[in-house]
Motif scaffolding. Structure first.
Motif, PDB file in Angstrom:
ATOM      1  N   PRO A  63     -66.264  -4.851 -14.933  1.00  0.00           N
ATOM      2  CA  PRO A  63     -67.315  -4.077 -14.269  1.00  0.00           C
ATOM      3  C   PRO A  63     -68.661  -4.786 -14.271  1.00  0.00           C
ATOM      4  O   PRO A  63     -68.955  -5.615 -15.142  1.00  0.00           O
ATOM      5  N   GLY A  64     -69.451  -4.438 -13.263  1.00  0.00           N
ATOM      6  CA  GLY A  64     -70.852  -4.827 -13.294  1.00  0.00           C
ATOM      7  C   GLY A  64     -71.579  -3.782 -14.120  1.00  0.00           C
ATOM      8  O   GLY A  64     -71.383  -3.696 -15.328  1.00  0.00           O
ATOM      9  N   ILE A  65     -72.373  -2.945 -13.456  1.00  0.00           N
ATOM     10  CA  ILE A  65     -72.991  -1.812 -14.148  1.00  0.00           C
ATOM     11  C   ILE A  65     -72.687  -0.539 -13.386  1.00  0.00           C
ATOM     12  O   ILE A  65     -72.548  -0.549 -12.161  1.00  0.00           O
TER      13      ILE A  65
ATOM     14  N   VAL B 293     -73.135   5.524 -18.555  1.00  0.00           N
ATOM     15  CA  VAL B 293     -71.734   5.388 -18.944  1.00  0.00           C
ATOM     16  C   VAL B 293     -71.468   3.953 -19.385  1.00  0.00           C
ATOM     17  O   VAL B 293     -71.798   3.004 -18.654  1.00  0.00           O
ATOM     18  N   LEU B 294     -70.871   3.783 -20.579  1.00  0.00           N
ATOM     19  CA  LEU B 294     -70.473   2.453 -21.044  1.00  0.00           C
ATOM     20  C   LEU B 294     -69.320   1.963 -20.177  1.00  0.00           C
ATOM     21  O   LEU B 294     -68.216   2.500 -20.229  1.00  0.00           O
ATOM     22  N   GLU B 295     -69.582   0.919 -19.419  1.00  0.00           N
ATOM     23  CA  GLU B 295     -68.663   0.518 -18.358  1.00  0.00           C
ATOM     24  C   GLU B 295     -67.293   0.047 -18.868  1.00  0.00           C
ATOM     25  O   GLU B 295     -66.275   0.262 -18.208  1.00  0.00           O
TER      26      GLU B 295
ATOM     27  N   THR C 197     -59.745   4.029 -21.453  1.00  0.00           N
ATOM     28  CA  THR C 197     -60.300   4.106 -20.103  1.00  0.00           C
ATOM     29  C   THR C 197     -60.340   5.542 -19.587  1.00  0.00           C
ATOM     30  O   THR C 197     -61.181   5.877 -18.742  1.00  0.00           O
ATOM     31  N   GLU C 198     -59.436   6.391 -20.086  1.00  0.00           N
ATOM     32  CA  GLU C 198     -59.469   7.807 -19.698  1.00  0.00           C
ATOM     33  C   GLU C 198     -60.804   8.443 -20.072  1.00  0.00           C
ATOM     34  O   GLU C 198     -61.335   9.285 -19.337  1.00  0.00           O
TER      35      GLU C 198
ATOM     36  N   LEU D 106     -76.546   0.331 -24.127  1.00  0.00           N
ATOM     37  CA  LEU D 106     -75.386   1.196 -24.346  1.00  0.00           C
ATOM     38  C   LEU D 106     -74.369   0.581 -25.307  1.00  0.00           C
ATOM     39  O   LEU D 106     -73.291   1.140 -25.524  1.00  0.00           O
ATOM     40  N   GLY D 107     -74.727  -0.581 -25.868  1.00  0.00           N
ATOM     41  CA  GLY D 107     -73.835  -1.212 -26.834  1.00  0.00           C
ATOM     42  C   GLY D 107     -72.758  -2.085 -26.232  1.00  0.00           C
ATOM     43  O   GLY D 107     -71.799  -2.451 -26.908  1.00  0.00           O
TER      44      GLY D 107
END
Length: 526
Positions: free
Chosen positions: A328-330, A340-342, A347-348, A435-436
């Protein structure tokens, strides 16, 4: 062009690919037995049949092939009807060739200590109470035996390709330790399993009818499934199954109407102008087997469930196809900011966080630098066209030379979006993401791209109810005589969270073997 405008077009797939359109779909939703239509041969003579065999199998995916090998090994006359032109085009054949199982010969050879109990603990934890405990336990008990059987049929499995992958690596370790249960064939593709099975089935006398679609189940006056109608090049045939019919037609992830009916949360303010789950699986995953079983009264279980729910992008509304976001990008919400942490796991949970955003979506934004850096493994969004040409022309992806132009296309505040991207780039450079997020690539090289994030999956994993013999059950919990279902069209074999690559494949081959072994024990119809 404002991307919101380009994404509002709807032209859902019509006609034969939807197995009868609205009428079939209405019958499926109601799950009402359609006895008059399905029993049209009940009083006919044997001459009404174009062909007679012991077992009819609908679908040449992994489960259908496993059933064909087992039934033909018992000396039964088997025909496999496949809508596609070969057995190499199913999800089972095109996947990465990974399968999960416990207590295999390879594990023992490698000195790996495992048990059915520990595997079952893990499957129980990821299911979170949404599975059928009997089917879950069945898979745990039989999975290792199935993998050993695949090796016996010619699958190139070895201790070198044993690994610990999937959700168990980082999650649920408080329930049970991570164990190397992932078995990958040397071919690195699912055909390394399916092709040996197809060859073995043919050697044992099984017949394959490709470009042939099963369109209807036929029953007798006692409610037993006694055959099928198939469409072959515009010509219909009626095939009698003296022992039974095994359905291996997959789920309904490419049927937009069914996805909208069963899987799209409809909440005030959320975008619901089209399905919010797409598929990067086979285009023939139309739910036709599920609908045919429901026409005989089959019970549905977990129709909301998918095999693996992950963030992705729409590709085409008309066939419900989607791309999988591999890097993912952002993720930017409608306020132009990240919430949202991408690359979170499972993943759910990431998809759940996306649905909690205003209107139930976010934009994924990436740049040419990320596209170039990931080109060797399919780009940042897999299963898309080269350079996103098809997605751009269809209005599903937007491209802009500047952040300001991108903001205008997405109807976002330009200053806010620029501040968000600048902040992300600073965090990526310093290793201190807000977001870590770890190992992020800055977004600095134009052109910039964006697409709406939706849930995606290779296929659904909810469908008809079966018992531990894989016999289809009706709404009263009774067996529909001589009807079996295997693979992803079965509901309850998994629950909420994906156990990792190879869970669906393990269930598919295990359930297919069980169906093939059980159907040959029935007394044949006269």
């Amino acid at each position: 062009m404002n991307l919101n405008e380009g994404l509002n077009r709807r032209s859902f797939l019509k006609g034969a690919a939807l197995m009868g359109g609205a009428a079939a779909f209405a019958g499926m939703v109601g799950c009402a037995p359609q006895t008059s239509a399905s029993q049209e041969l009940s009083s006919a003579s044997d001459s009404a049949w174009d062909k007679e065999v012991d077992v009819v199998i609908a679908g040449a995916g992994g489960g259908g092939l496993a059933a064909a090998v087992e039934a033909s090994a018992a000396g039964k006359e088997v025909v496999v009807c496949e809508v596609m032109s070969s057995a190499t085009m199913s999800n089972s054949a095109l996947c990465a060739g990974m399968i999960q199982g416990a207590c295999t010969k390879l594990q023992k050879e490698a000195g790996i200590d495992d048990s059915v109990e520990e595997f079952d603990k893990y499957l129980t934890a990821v299911a979170e109470g949404f599975e059928n405990p009997e089917l879950r336990r069945l898979y745990a008990e039989k999975s290792g035996e199935t993998i050993d059987w695949l090796a016996e049929q010619g699958a190139a499995l070895s201790t070198e390709r044993l690994s610990t992958q999937g959700t168990m690596v980082d999650y649920y370790t408080d329930v049970t330790p991570a164990v190397a249960r992932m078995h990958q064939n040397a071919d690195g593709i699912g055909a390394g399993f399916t092709e040996p099975l197809r060859k073995k089935a043919e050697e044992q006398g099984a017949e394959f009818m490709f470009d042939t679609q099963v369109t209807r189940l036929l029953t007798n006056v006692d409610g037993e499934v006694e055959g099928v109608i198939v469409a072959d090049g515009g010509k219909e045939q009626r095939i009698k199954a003296r022992l039974g019919v095994i359905l291996n037609t997959g789920g309904f992830s490419r049927n937009a109407d069914m996805v909208r009916s069963f899987m799209s949360p409809a909440m005030p303010g959320m975008f619901n102008d089209r399905p919010i789950m797409g598929s990067y699986g086979s285009p023939w995953q139309q739910g036709d087997g599920i609908m045919m079983a429901c026409a005989l009264g089959a019970k549905l279980v977990n129709p909301w469930c998918a095999y693996n729910v992950a963030p992705g992008l729409e590709r085409k509304v008309e066939d419900n196809s989607a791309g999988y976001i591999s890097m993912p990008g952002i993720f930017v919400s409608t306020d132009g900011q990240r919430h949202v942490l991408e690359n979170g796991r499972p993943t759910e949970n990431v998809v759940g966080d996306v649905w909690k955003q205003p209107n139930g979506y976010v934009w994924n934004i990436w740049d040419q630098g990320l596209a170039d850096a990931t080109a060797d493994f399919g780009g940042p969004i897999m299963y898309c066209s080269d350079g996103f040409e098809e997605e751009l022309s269809g209005g599903y992806v937007v491209k802009a030379d500047t952040v300001e132009e991108l903001a205008a296309a997405l109807d976002l505040d330009a200053d806010t979006l620029k501040k968000t991207i600048d902040g992300f780039n600073e965090g990526a450079a310093s290793g201190a993401d807000a977001l870590g997020r770890q190992n992020a690539m800055p977004l600095m090289q134009p052109p910039f791209f964006a697409g709406r994030v939706i849930a995606v999956s290779p296929d659904t994993a909810g469908g008809v109810d079966v018992n531990t013999n894989t016999q289809v059950l009706n709404v009263f919990g009774e067996v529909i005589p001589r009807l079996y279902a295997v693979g992803n069209m079965v509901g309850g074999f998994k629950g909420k969270v994906n156990a990792g690559c190879g869970q669906a494949l393990g269930w598919t081959y295990t359930s297919g073997r069980i169906a093939g072994q059980h159907v040959v024990t029935l007394e044949p119809l006269a």
